[in-house]
Write a protein that holds these residues in place. Structure first.
Motif, PDB file in Angstrom:
ATOM      1  N   GLU A 196       0.815  -1.207   0.000  1.00 19.45           N
ATOM      2  CA  GLU A 196       0.000   0.000   0.000  1.00 19.45           C
ATOM      3  C   GLU A 196       0.852   1.262   0.000  1.00 19.45           C
ATOM      4  O   GLU A 196       0.414   2.315  -0.496  1.00 19.45           O
ATOM      5  N   ALA A 197       2.079   1.157   0.542  1.00 17.39           N
ATOM      6  CA  ALA A 197       2.986   2.310   0.570  1.00 17.39           C
ATOM      7  C   ALA A 197       3.737   2.494  -0.743  1.00 17.39           C
ATOM      8  O   ALA A 197       4.508   3.450  -0.882  1.00 17.39           O
ATOM      9  N   GLY A 198       3.532   1.570  -1.699  1.00 16.13           N
ATOM     10  CA  GLY A 198       4.117   1.758  -3.025  1.00 16.13           C
ATOM     11  C   GLY A 198       5.189   0.784  -3.432  1.00 16.13           C
ATOM     12  O   GLY A 198       5.849   0.994  -4.460  1.00 16.13           O
ATOM     13  N   ALA A 199       5.381  -0.303  -2.680  1.00 15.32           N
ATOM     14  CA  ALA A 199       6.391  -1.293  -3.063  1.00 15.32           C
ATOM     15  C   ALA A 199       6.000  -1.986  -4.369  1.00 15.32           C
ATOM     16  O   ALA A 199       4.814  -2.157  -4.669  1.00 15.32           O
ATOM     17  N   LEU A 200       7.000  -2.389  -5.132  1.00 12.42           N
ATOM     18  CA  LEU A 200       6.757  -3.135  -6.372  1.00 12.42           C
ATOM     19  C   LEU A 200       6.320  -4.562  -6.091  1.00 12.42           C
ATOM     20  O   LEU A 200       5.506  -5.132  -6.816  1.00 12.42           O
ATOM     21  N   ASN A 201       6.895  -5.143  -5.047  1.00 12.39           N
ATOM     22  CA  ASN A 201       6.546  -6.501  -4.629  1.00 12.39           C
ATOM     23  C   ASN A 201       7.124  -6.709  -3.243  1.00 12.39           C
ATOM     24  O   ASN A 201       8.167  -6.138  -2.903  1.00 12.39           O
ATOM     25  N   VAL A 202       6.463  -7.506  -2.429  1.00 11.01           N
ATOM     26  CA  VAL A 202       6.903  -7.749  -1.055  1.00 11.01           C
ATOM     27  C   VAL A 202       6.797  -9.236  -0.769  1.00 11.01           C
ATOM     28  O   VAL A 202       5.755  -9.851  -1.008  1.00 11.01           O
ATOM     29  N   ILE A 258      11.104  -8.595   2.706  1.00 16.32           N
ATOM     30  CA  ILE A 258      11.840  -7.726   1.786  1.00 16.32           C
ATOM     31  C   ILE A 258      10.898  -7.135   0.753  1.00 16.32           C
ATOM     32  O   ILE A 258      10.096  -7.850   0.141  1.00 16.32           O
ATOM     33  N   ALA A 259      10.984  -5.833   0.592  1.00 23.21           N
ATOM     34  CA  ALA A 259      10.190  -5.122  -0.410  1.00 23.21           C
ATOM     35  C   ALA A 259      11.099  -4.727  -1.562  1.00 23.21           C
ATOM     36  O   ALA A 259      12.165  -4.136  -1.342  1.00 23.21           O
ATOM     37  N   LEU A 260      10.695  -5.052  -2.783  1.00 24.87           N
ATOM     38  CA  LEU A 260      11.385  -4.562  -3.965  1.00 24.87           C
ATOM     39  C   LEU A 260      10.811  -3.188  -4.300  1.00 24.87           C
ATOM     40  O   LEU A 260       9.592  -3.010  -4.323  1.00 24.87           O
ATOM     41  N   THR A 261      11.686  -2.229  -4.552  1.00 22.30           N
ATOM     42  CA  THR A 261      11.250  -0.854  -4.753  1.00 22.30           C
ATOM     43  C   THR A 261      11.988  -0.230  -5.928  1.00 22.30           C
ATOM     44  O   THR A 261      13.058  -0.689  -6.334  1.00 22.30           O
ATOM     45  N   SER A 262      11.420   0.818  -6.464  1.00 21.84           N
ATOM     46  CA  SER A 262      12.095   1.641  -7.472  1.00 21.84           C
ATOM     47  C   SER A 262      12.562   2.895  -6.758  1.00 21.84           C
ATOM     48  O   SER A 262      11.770   3.770  -6.425  1.00 21.84           O
ATOM     49  N   GLY A 263      13.865   2.966  -6.469  1.00 20.86           N
ATOM     50  CA  GLY A 263      14.350   4.014  -5.578  1.00 20.86           C
ATOM     51  C   GLY A 263      14.111   3.602  -4.141  1.00 20.86           C
ATOM     52  O   GLY A 263      13.457   2.592  -3.856  1.00 20.86           O
ATOM     53  N   PHE A 264      14.643   4.361  -3.206  1.00 22.38           N
ATOM     54  CA  PHE A 264      14.459   4.069  -1.792  1.00 22.38           C
ATOM     55  C   PHE A 264      13.292   4.888  -1.256  1.00 22.38           C
ATOM     56  O   PHE A 264      13.121   6.048  -1.610  1.00 22.38           O
ATOM     57  N   SER A 265      12.488   4.287  -0.393  1.00 15.70           N
ATOM     58  CA  SER A 265      11.282   4.930   0.103  1.00 15.70           C
ATOM     59  C   SER A 265      11.245   4.886   1.620  1.00 15.70           C
ATOM     60  O   SER A 265      11.125   3.814   2.216  1.00 15.70           O
ATOM     61  N   ALA A 292       9.659   1.925   4.277  1.00 15.80           N
ATOM     62  CA  ALA A 292      10.423   1.474   5.443  1.00 15.80           C
ATOM     63  C   ALA A 292       9.644   1.720   6.730  1.00 15.80           C
ATOM     64  O   ALA A 292       9.562   0.848   7.602  1.00 15.80           O
ATOM     65  N   ARG A 293       9.069   2.891   6.849  1.00  8.51           N
ATOM     66  CA  ARG A 293       8.314   3.240   8.054  1.00  8.51           C
ATOM     67  C   ARG A 293       7.077   2.357   8.203  1.00  8.51           C
ATOM     68  O   ARG A 293       6.754   1.900   9.304  1.00  8.51           O
ATOM     69  N   SER A 294       6.397   2.102   7.106  1.00  7.51           N
ATOM     70  CA  SER A 294       5.189   1.279   7.179  1.00  7.51           C
ATOM     71  C   SER A 294       5.516  -0.139   7.625  1.00  7.51           C
ATOM     72  O   SER A 294       4.761  -0.740   8.412  1.00  7.51           O
ATOM     73  N   MET A 295       6.630  -0.698   7.163  1.00  2.23           N
ATOM     74  CA  MET A 295       7.011  -2.057   7.548  1.00  2.23           C
ATOM     75  C   MET A 295       7.388  -2.117   9.020  1.00  2.23           C
ATOM     76  O   MET A 295       6.959  -3.019   9.751  1.00  2.23           O
ATOM     77  N   GLU A 296       8.190  -1.157   9.460  1.00  2.51           N
ATOM     78  CA  GLU A 296       8.617  -1.150  10.857  1.00  2.51           C
ATOM     79  C   GLU A 296       7.436  -0.970  11.798  1.00  2.51           C
ATOM     80  O   GLU A 296       7.299  -1.696  12.796  1.00  2.51           O
TER      81      GLU A 296
END
Length: 301
Positions: free
Chosen positions: A245-251, A261-268, A272-276
């Motif tokens: 929901e926070a915009g990861a490509l795949n988790v 682990i979240a695959l992302t385009s760029g660092f977000s 990171a905050r949503s997972m923690e």
């Protein structure tokens, strides 16, 4: 034997990447160092960093056992060794700590003996020691590696990760052994589930080869292992949903877990905050790291 100290750097790895169970893995920019030198007549092991309180310092140490396998392969007597481990990879978290120890021990011992064994043979030995190549192959070779064991030989293809692919890694503050994570898996699966993972793995590999990051959200789905392992990891499903929901490509789970682990385009920072925070709501402490895929595997420093 070479008298100098051999120093190698080995990357962390994430296995499976969703549907590619036991056959797909990627190297990550988080590293262990192994320093190895001859120490006739004795074994001395020093451990610094991650796992320093738990890693064995006797002949049950994985790095030592990997080194012994090289000496056995070359029909050499086992010499005494001084081994120094400087670890950044957390142990028993699904980030390939045992694969890094095996690969690092093999490479260092091979260098001590003059670099006789080639890369393919070292990969074969690493797979023999680890039991499967999904972590040891990217630890040795870097990048993303598809690997298959056929008639005792490891066949593989390495893919260079898309340049804009990054990861956000949430590492829970508890251990989960691969053995325990495998025990919860069913002995047989339905034809429907087998087809699901086969088709999604094929699409995932194709998407990575063609740099089609837009396909990762579909291609990275799995039904063979993650649904069963969720019972071992409080908050796992919610963390995956929050990161998506926070915009990861795949988790996905990283390896056997408990790391997600979240695959992302760029660092977000938002991902990171949503997972923690989602892990915290499940009463699970965790650390979050933003890591680039590692194009290079094990290197001699």
């Amino acid at each position: 034997m070479i008298a100098e100290t051999i120093k190698v750097q080995v990357p962390a790895t994430t296995a499976n990447m969703g549907p590619g169970f036991d056959c797909l893995g990627m190297a990550l920019g988080l590293y262990n160092e192994i320093h190895m030198s001859l120490s006739p007549g004795k074994l001395f092991i020093d451990v610094q960093g991650e796992g320093a309180e738990d890693i064995k310092r006797d002949e049950t140490n994985i790095v030592w056992q990997a080194a012994q396998r090289v000496f056995q392969e070359l029909d050499l007597e086992n010499p005494g060794l001084t081994i120094k481990l400087i670890n950044q990879i957390p142990t028993s978290r699904g980030l390939g700590s045992s694969a890094a120890a095996i690969v690092g021990g093999l490479i260092a011992a091979n260098q001590l003996t003059g670099g006789i064994l080639d890369q393919d043979r070292l990969l074969g030995l690493a797979t023999e020691l680890e039991g499967h190549p999904d972590n040891v192959a990217p630890a040795l070779l870097g990048g993303i590696v598809i690997s298959v064991v056929a008639e005792g030989e490891v066949h593989y293809i390495k893919i260079n990760p898309p340049e804009d692919l990054n990861t956000v890694v949430a590492i829970p503050d508890f251990l989960l052994s691969t053995r325990k994570a495998r025990e919860v898996l069913p002995k047989t699966v339905s034809l429907r589930d087998a087809i699901f993972n086969l088709s999604h793995t094929a699409l995932l590999v194709g998407a990575l080869c063609e740099k089609r990051l837009d396909l990762l959200s579909v291609a990275g789905k799995d039904v063979l292992h993650q649904p069963y392992r969720a019972s071992l990891i409080p908050g796992m499903k919610e963390v995956i949903q929050a990161a998506n929901e926070a915009g990861a490509l795949n988790v996905t789970l990283s390896g056997a877990g408990p790391t997600v682990i979240a695959l992302t385009s760029g660092f977000s920072e938002e991902i990171a905050r949503s997972m923690e925070q989602t892990f915290q709501r499940a009463n699970v402490k965790c650390q979050v790291k933003m890591l680039k895929p590692a194009v290079e595997g094990t290197i001699i420093l």
